[in-house]
Scaffold this active site. Structure first.
Site, PDB file in Angstrom:
ATOM      1  N   LYS A  80      -8.537  43.872 -46.556  1.00  0.00           N
ATOM      2  CA  LYS A  80      -9.102  44.460 -47.765  1.00  0.00           C
ATOM      3  C   LYS A  80      -8.104  45.407 -48.430  1.00  0.00           C
ATOM      4  CE  LYS A  80     -13.314  47.029 -49.060  1.00  0.00           C
ATOM      5  NZ  LYS A  80     -14.562  47.593 -48.490  1.00  0.00           N
ATOM      6  N   SER A 155     -18.556  46.516 -50.929  1.00  0.00           N
ATOM      7  CA  SER A 155     -17.275  46.499 -51.617  1.00  0.00           C
ATOM      8  C   SER A 155     -16.300  45.497 -51.032  1.00  0.00           C
ATOM      9  CB  SER A 155     -16.673  47.902 -51.607  1.00  0.00           C
ATOM     10  OG  SER A 155     -16.298  48.302 -50.316  1.00  0.00           O
ATOM     11  N   SER A 179     -20.741  48.300 -47.139  1.00  0.00           N
ATOM     12  CA  SER A 179     -19.726  47.399 -47.696  1.00  0.00           C
ATOM     13  C   SER A 179     -19.245  46.289 -46.781  1.00  0.00           C
ATOM     14  CB  SER A 179     -18.518  48.208 -48.185  1.00  0.00           C
ATOM     15  OG  SER A 179     -18.903  49.075 -49.220  1.00  0.00           O
TER      16      SER A 179
END
Length: 464
Positions: A80, A155, A179
């Site tokens: 990420k 997210s 997330s």
């Protein structure tokens, strides 16, 4: 628009999960080169539609040295883009600056790659991970491969999409308000947020007034999640916490499971989600567990305090951006959610000390909720994933915040308390996007969450 997108094909990856791919690489039936090239081809086939990749690093992936004895040896993955990888930029999903290459790996990256996985690049997230949809002020949104008109969550939205589409079997994710679990739910995947202190933290989490972030993975199979947790734990065991160990299947011990369908903060759960969770409860009862209604002792004040903390993080990100992130950081280019959170925090600055004081008491409140229950079952989200645009960061801020707090109504409690939780598939909505179930456990008891998730998976419960 084509309603569903995937990359499954007759190549080296097939429909294997990460554990299976690593076993094939270890045995010599597949080479790591074959697996990596297949994954690259899949990413390139699907990303022009899904927009899930932030940075490509194919050259370094092809040149990577594979530890053949590692649990997930040669498994392709993405990290990420809020986590430093040496030689790659970290832009946190923001248009406020253009990042330079990181000078070293984050401790999170070091622990993550110790499992033997090979990073093909970095996945997209919304600005600073603040939103529950991976949408932007200036760029294309990340789209859900089950239905391109709908959000894949956030997210860790880019990671969830790449796994759901079959481009990679495992992707890095982290969770500061849901997330990991939200994109797992929206994409029909498995996502476990570990207990606070279980694994390495990034620098932002360490320096925050309350560390709400947990690091982990999004996967298609429970055994991939279990294999990663065991590998990360072997690399750096948690202090003062019972080891998870290698969980490889369901346990037979009957459990006491509390059922919470309506949000303790007052958000209304929609009919489709309610039905999916009630059916999951019945499936657990059929396995021999005792399921009964439960209450969680937090209320609308907790939700308000969490929003205050959310705003504090936005305030700190924008006010210290030039000092801590990049000297060319331009806060005026932030999206509407970031700017709105900052402005709201500034208007209610005097509320912050009380909010922090109350939030810091949440760990004890959370643990007390497990006085009579081993696990608590709830929805991941209060309603099915919405269409892209519903959570756009550029809509009026008050409208967006009302939508977000009514949607993300269950997951933040685990972040503030430090408790572990797992999202697992619970069915499919009539809109053609998945619905997830949420199981919360006692702090340090990820093993029980994995055992129950294995049982649901083996019963083909909620598989989409």
């Amino acid at each position: 628009m084509k309603p569903q997108v995937h990359t499954y094909r007759d190549d080296a990856m097939g429909e294997h999960d990460g554990v299976a791919l690593a076993a094939l690489v270890r045995s010599g039936d597949l080479s790591s080169t074959e697996v990596i090239e297949a994954a690259i081809a899949r990413v390139e086939a699907v990303d022009p539609i899904l927009h899930a990749v932030q940075v490509r690093a194919y050259g370094r992936a092809r040149a990577a040295s594979i530890d053949i004895d590692a649990p997930l040896a040669g498994v392709p993955t993405f990290i990420k883009d809020n986590t430093d990888v040496i030689g790659l930029p970290t832009n946190h999903g923001s248009a406020c600056y253009v990042a330079k290459a990181a000078k070293q790996d984050s401790p999170v990256t070091t622990q993550y790659l110790s499992s033997g996985m090979v990073a093909l690049g970095k996945s997209r997230l919304p600005e600073f991970g603040f939103n529950a949809a991976t949408e932007y002020r200036y760029e294309e949104p990340v789209r859900n491969p089950w239905n391109l008109e709908y959000t894949p969550g956030a997210s860790s939205g880019g990671s969830g999409v790449l796994v759901a589409a079959g481009a990679v079997p495992v992707a890095h994710a982290n969770d500061g308000g849901g997330s990991i679990r939200i994109p797992a739910s929206c994409n029909g995947l498995v996502g476990l947020k570990p207990s606070r202190g279980r694994f390495a933290d990034g620098p932002q989490a360490k320096s925050a007034p309350i560390n709400v972030v947990g690091e982990g993975v999004i996967t298609r199979s429970v055994r991939d999640t279990a294999a990663y947790l065991a590998a990360a734990e072997r690399f750096a065991p948690a202090r003062r916490m019972r080891p998870i160990g290698r969980v490889e299947g369901p346990a037979t011990t009957p459990l006491r499971i509390g059922l919470v369908i309506d949000s303790p903060a007052g958000a209304e759960t929609d009919d489709q989600t309610r039905t999916a969770i009630e059916r999951t409860a019945k499936a657990l009862e059929a396995m021999g567990h005792h399921v009964e209604p439960a209450t969680v002792p937090v209320d609308e004040q907790f939700a308000a305090d969490f929003v205050t903390y959310w705003g504090m993080l936005a305030f700190l990100a924008t006010r210290t951006g030039r000092l801590l992130i990049d000297r060319r950081f331009d806060a005026t280019r932030a999206d509407g959610l970031t700017l709105g959170l900052r402005s709201q925090f500034q208007r209610h600055l005097l509320d912050a000390p009380g909010a922090l004081r109350r939030l810091k008491k949440t760990e004890a409140i959370y643990q007390a909720a497990f006085g009579r229950h081993d696990l608590i079952l709830s929805p991941v989200l209060a309603h099915v994933p919405p269409k892209i645009g519903y959570l756009s960061p550029q809509q009026p801020f008050d409208q967006l915040m009302k939508r977000l707090t009514n949607y993300v109504a269950f997951t933040p409690l685990n972040n503030v308390s430090g408790g572990p939780a797992i999202a697992v598939p619970a069915g499919m909505s009539i809109e053609g996007v998945p619905i997830g179930a949420h199981l919360s456990g006692k702090i340090g008891d990820e093993a029980t969450l994995l055992c129950v998730a294995f049982a649901l998976e083996e019963a083909n419960w909620g598989i989409v």
